[in-house]
Design a protein around this motif. Structure first.
Motif, PDB file in Angstrom:
ATOM      1  N   LYS A   1       4.110   6.102  -5.308  1.00 58.80           N
ATOM      2  CA  LYS A   1       3.931   6.027  -6.700  1.00 58.80           C
ATOM      3  C   LYS A   1       3.052   7.028  -7.304  1.00 58.80           C
ATOM      4  CE  LYS A   1       2.125   3.603 -10.976  1.00 58.80           C
ATOM      5  NZ  LYS A   1       3.299   3.268 -11.828  1.00 58.80           N
ATOM      6  N   GLU A   2       1.864   7.108  -6.655  1.00 58.37           N
ATOM      7  CA  GLU A   2       0.850   8.390  -7.128  1.00 58.37           C
ATOM      8  C   GLU A   2       1.408   9.793  -6.604  1.00 58.37           C
ATOM      9  OE1 GLU A   2      -1.583   8.167  -8.849  1.00 58.37           O
ATOM     10  OE2 GLU A   2      -2.728   9.894  -8.399  1.00 58.37           O
ATOM     11  N   GLN A   3       1.812   9.821  -5.407  1.00 62.02           N
ATOM     12  CA  GLN A   3       2.425  11.059  -4.999  1.00 62.02           C
ATOM     13  C   GLN A   3       3.468  11.628  -5.651  1.00 62.02           C
ATOM     14  OE1 GLN A   3       2.835  10.785  -0.354  1.00 62.02           O
ATOM     15  NE2 GLN A   3       0.799  10.750  -0.239  1.00 62.02           N
TER      16      GLN A   3
ATOM     17  N   ALA B   1       2.018   1.808  -3.279  1.00 61.18           N
ATOM     18  CA  ALA B   1       1.174   2.347  -4.302  1.00 61.18           C
ATOM     19  C   ALA B   1       1.024   4.117  -4.235  1.00 61.18           C
ATOM     20  CB  ALA B   1      -0.048   1.703  -4.207  1.00 61.18           C
ATOM     21  N   VAL B   2       1.041   4.273  -2.778  1.00 65.87           N
ATOM     22  CA  VAL B   2       0.669   5.654  -2.509  1.00 65.87           C
ATOM     23  C   VAL B   2       1.822   6.503  -2.907  1.00 65.87           C
ATOM     24  CG1 VAL B   2       0.142   7.233  -0.550  1.00 65.87           C
ATOM     25  CG2 VAL B   2      -0.868   5.246  -0.615  1.00 65.87           C
TER      26      VAL B   2
ATOM     27  N   ASP C   1       0.858  -1.246  -0.060  1.00 60.24           N
ATOM     28  CA  ASP C   1      -0.131  -0.019  -0.070  1.00 60.24           C
ATOM     29  C   ASP C   1       0.984   1.258   0.010  1.00 60.24           C
ATOM     30  OD1 ASP C   1      -2.498  -1.128  -0.136  1.00 60.24           O
ATOM     31  OD2 ASP C   1      -2.681  -1.153   2.121  1.00 60.24           O
TER      32      ASP C   1
ATOM     33  N   ILE D   1       6.390  -0.517  -9.445  1.00 58.06           N
ATOM     34  CA  ILE D   1       6.436  -1.185  -8.297  1.00 58.06           C
ATOM     35  C   ILE D   1       6.668  -2.552  -8.747  1.00 58.06           C
ATOM     36  CG2 ILE D   1       5.057  -1.904  -6.377  1.00 58.06           C
ATOM     37  CD1 ILE D   1       3.473   0.663  -6.752  1.00 58.06           C
TER      38      ILE D   1
END
Lengths: 294, 544
Positions: free
Chosen positions: B407-409, B404-405, B401, B419
């Motif tokens: 990567k987005e930020q 994934a966060v 998790d 990832i």
């Protein structure tokens, strides 16, 4: 005289079958269950095509303020623990599963058909070797074989494609071969041989049309299994990496939160089920119409 | 035309229904996230990967009997190692911690407290430590405990090759029994944290000459092994001759092995077990609503470390890591990944629980995506040539998790992340985690900060995964580790924090919470940050 008669027979066989085949396809909407299955399938295809444009959010777009929300008008399928819109993720996921399962199935059917035709027509040692090799592949459960392959060729989207092809080619080849065995001694094949037609022409112009109906049904069936396989591999976390919207991976990621955010797991799981049921109903319909067509 | 081999079976249509029903059933079981914060997984950097623990699931729930008077039934992952020299997981330490005794112990507030040693004094500028041992201590086999046992144990720990303790105790020059109940340690150089080192997880005192510690549980501890069924359970009974009056209060402790955290939580709700100390946050939140169960969440010093190799491209340009730090929204991560349990991190392993050592003013700059972009542009990365990295992470806990966060930020600053979630055995296997450029590593909770600095951040550290090398930093770590002057140690630690924020190739977004839940039939339960060190000696059964 005899030769020209034989020629006309062979000429009429293939197009005749072809016409019956495509004629039968038109009846896919005649039966209610088949119509339902076909509609569901086409709907998913449509979603796969235009999903990324109609999705309200990106598949990894995280709206922290909206995290862990139940379905609302804002988020039709709710949001997951990271604040991602489940509806958008399901839409994006349709493309992934249909592309992988679809392309994999087409390749498996193409390879399987070619090998099955050749093996069945030629017979002899080629047939023995090919079929024993395929038997050995079929001895392993599909998922186990898939995991073995992914462990060997590495994990990527292409690897999943290769896995589908390797897992399903032997099955398609067996089906194609068995049909070839039943027609290779029929009159029109014998006639084509007597006329001195090339092997590839006999295989693809004379025999292939006879195999087509069986292959269509088999292809549709393989497709539904391939969807399962893609989702299962995603669920097991192999061949796919987060934040991919692979439905199987989404279900797996939502598991720990299932008691609090059931929707994050329900919608991707329901999508898998719905698509597979749709494809199966459609495959069933294809089989019935082809049988009716003779 | 169609052969019989194409016949469709209608039952195949049930397969999707079966799938969805199965998935929902699995889900209603509560789900099984592979682990929780601050568990064995987080311990990995300190120990060899514990892959052998992956044994078959048992129908444990059915075998369990109803609660009986004074028996505490604890769910734990299966144990593999029983010799204290080799233990590493929470469950292994928990068993050993109750069969054997430490020389000195650590209380839940991370203070050093007496155990077999009742008193001690340092002399010679911190080079000599003399311990007075408790009277009336006997081994489970009936023989008397003496200082020779302590000396023998520490000689074994510091000479066993290839073990973590051989490194840890390399500073010990000699251990001698200087009396029947007196033992003296001589060090080659001062060590501010020597007492903490002595209470290391492995430092349980064995009887002199023991050569079958993996099968013969001859300890001095509060409980005696009654029965051990590998991969099933280990049952302990109270040691009637325990040297501390009135302890233990419980009659029996049964440690029942579960591979699946979700199954253990189901067993807890169903009353088949009494205590669980390993669960994903999501299940903990569910348990908070259950009646008859008390839940505990305690802050720990354990953390997930996001680090970039600083000895080669692209991390050798310090702007890159600073840009990643600026592009990170720690509060959002804390909220969605940790669900608010634990504490927000400050990019240094010296967390708020270290109290005096922690500098509340040393905080990383607030999120600023534009500043991050500017730093990346200085380093030569822009839209046409984006910084592209693969983020490696084990598949356990909240790490996927977190990936994934991030990567987005980071994508907002133009950083492209791919990832790679890997099974723990793959991530730590062949020291792969020390090789990769960008990775997420879990570090378990430690009672003192020097451990992290010595093993992870100084230039020649064994597990220097970020390949950080900074002379000024090394100097500060050395000072903090050897000085006997408390104020100087505090000063060094505080300087280190700002230095790591300014130029450390590490990002620590949060500190874990240790989560636990126990039946309300028990009192005096006090969980520790490292769950395996939780002490059952004072737990009382109050139920019927």
């Amino acid at each position: 005289m005899a030769a020209s008669e034989a020629r006309s027979t062979t000429k009429s066989t293939a197009p005749g079958l072809g016409r019956r085949f495509f004629g039968a396809m038109r009846h896919l909407f005649d039966r209610p269950t088949t119509a339902l299955g076909t509609t569901v399938f086409l709907l998913f295809v449509l979603v796969a095509l235009i999903g990324p444009w109609i999705a309200p959010y990106g598949f990894n777009e995280q709206i922290y303020a909206d995290a862990r929300q139940a379905p609302t008008l804002e988020h039709f399928f709710g949001t997951d623990n990271l604040g991602r819109d489940v509806f958008s993720r399901v839409l994006f996921g349709a493309r992934e599963v249909l592309a992988q399962a679809g392309l994999g199935t087409i390749l498996a059917v193409a390879f399987g058909t070619f090998l099955g035709l050749l093996s069945g027509y030629r017979g002899g040692w080629l047939d023995e070797i090919t079929m024993r090799f395929f038997d050995s592949l079929l001895a392993l459960p599909a998922l186990l074989l898939a995991l073995l392959l992914l462990g060997t060729v590495g994990q990527s989207q292409h690897a999943v494609l290769i896995v589908i092809v390797v897992v399903y080619t032997p099955i398609v080849a067996r089906v194609a071969r068995s049909v070839v065995l039943s027609v290779r001694n029929k009159g029109f094949v014998e006639a084509a041989k007597l006329q001195g037609e090339s092997q590839s022409r006999i295989l693809f112009r004379e025999i292939l049309p006879s195999v087509m109906p069986a292959l269509t049904v088999e292809g549709a069936l393989r497709f539904s299994y391939a969807i399962f396989l893609v989702a299962s591999l995603g669920f097991l976390g192999v061949g796919v990496q987060p934040p991919s919207p692979n439905w199987g991976l989404m279900v797996s990621e939502a598991r720990p939160h299932a008691s609090q955010l059931p929707w994050a797991m329900f919608f991707p799981a329901a999508s898998i089920a719905l698509l597979v049921i749709g494809v199966n109903l459609m495959a069933d319909g294809i089989k019935r119409t082809l049988q009716a067509a003779g | 035309m169609l052969g019989t081999n194409f016949r469709l079976h209608n039952k195949r249509l049930f397969a999707p229904f079966f799938l969805i029903v199965t998935m929902l059933l699995v889900a209603c079981g509560g789900g099984a996230s592979p682990d929780t914060p601050a568990d064995t997984a987080s311990e990995q950097p300190a120990e060899a990967p514990d892959t052998e623990a992956q044994t078959d699931e048992k129908s444990t729930a059915e075998e369990l009997s109803a609660a009986s008077g004074g028996t505490l039934r604890v769910a734990m992952q299966p144990i593999v190692n029983t010799d204290p020299l080799n233990i590493s997981s929470d469950s292994e330490v928990l068993v050993a911690n109750h069969v054997y005794d430490y020389l000195v112990d650590i209380d839940p507030q991370s203070n050093i407290v007496p155990r077999l040693a009742t008193d001690w004094e340092a002399s010679d500028g911190g080079l000599t430590y003399k311990f007075t041992l408790a009277e009336g201590v006997t081994w489970h086999d009936g023989s008397d405990f003496s200082a020779a046992d302590v000396a023998w144990t520490f000689d074994r720990l510091r000479t066993a090759e290839g073990t973590p303790t051989a490194d840890l105790y390399s500073n010990i020059e000699s251990v001698e029994a200087t009396g029947d109940l007196e033992v003296t340690f001589s060090l080659s150089e001062p060590n501010s944290f020597f007492l903490y080192d002595l209470s290391d997880n492995h430092a349980l005192i064995l009887k002199e000459g023991t050569n079958d510690a993996d099968s013969n549980f001859n300890g001095t501890g509060p409980f005696v092994v009654d029965q051990y069924s590998p991969e099933d359970r280990i049952e302990l009974v109270a040691n009637d001759n325990y040297f501390i009056e009135g302890q233990p209060s419980l009659e029996r402790v049964e440690i029942i092995f579960f591979n699946d955290d979700a199954a253990s939580i189901d067993a807890l709700i169903g009353g088949q077990i009494d205590l669980a100390m390993r669960m994903p946050t999501a299940l903990f939140v569910t348990l908070q609503q259950e009646s008859g169960i008390n839940t505990y969440s305690i802050p720990t010093n354990g953390f997930d470390l996001v680090r970039l190799r600083s000895d080669r491209e692209p991390g050798n340009n310090p702007n890159v890591m600073q840009a990643l730090k600026l592009a990170t929204d720690r509060e959002a991560i804390f909220k969605v990944v940790q669900q608010g349990f634990g504490a927000i991190g400050n990019d240094t392993p010296i967390g708020p629980l270290y109290e005096a050592y922690f500098d509340p003013n040393a905080a990383p700059p607030a999120r600023d995506v534009e500043a991050a972009k500017a730093l990346l542009a200085e380093a030569g990365y822009d839209e046409s040539n984006p910084l592209t990295l693969t983020l490696h992470t084990p598949d356990t806990g909240g790490r996927p998790d977190l990936a994934a966060v991030l990567k987005e930020q980071w994508s907002e600053a133009g950083v492209e992340i791919e990832i790679s979630v890997e099974p723990e055995s793959v991530y730590y296997g062949d020291d792969g985690w020390l090789e990769v450029d960008l990775g997420i590593t879990g570090w378990g909770s430690r009672p003192y900060p020097q451990f992290y600095l010595d093993t992870m951040l100084v230039s020649n550290a064994k597990w220097n995964e970020s390949h950080f090398s900074d002379e000024e930093f090394d100097q500060l770590v050395n000072t903090a580790g050897t000085t006997v002057d408390d104020s100087q140690r505090v000063k060094s630690y505080r300087e280190m924090q700002q230095l790591l924020i300014d130029r450390g190739p590490i990002l620590i977004p949060y500190f874990f919470a240790q989560l636990g839940a126990i039946s309300d039939q028990f009192e005096n339960f006090e969980m520790k940050a490292f769950a395996g060190r939780t002490d059952f000696r004072n737990i009382q059964f109050t139920g019927s």
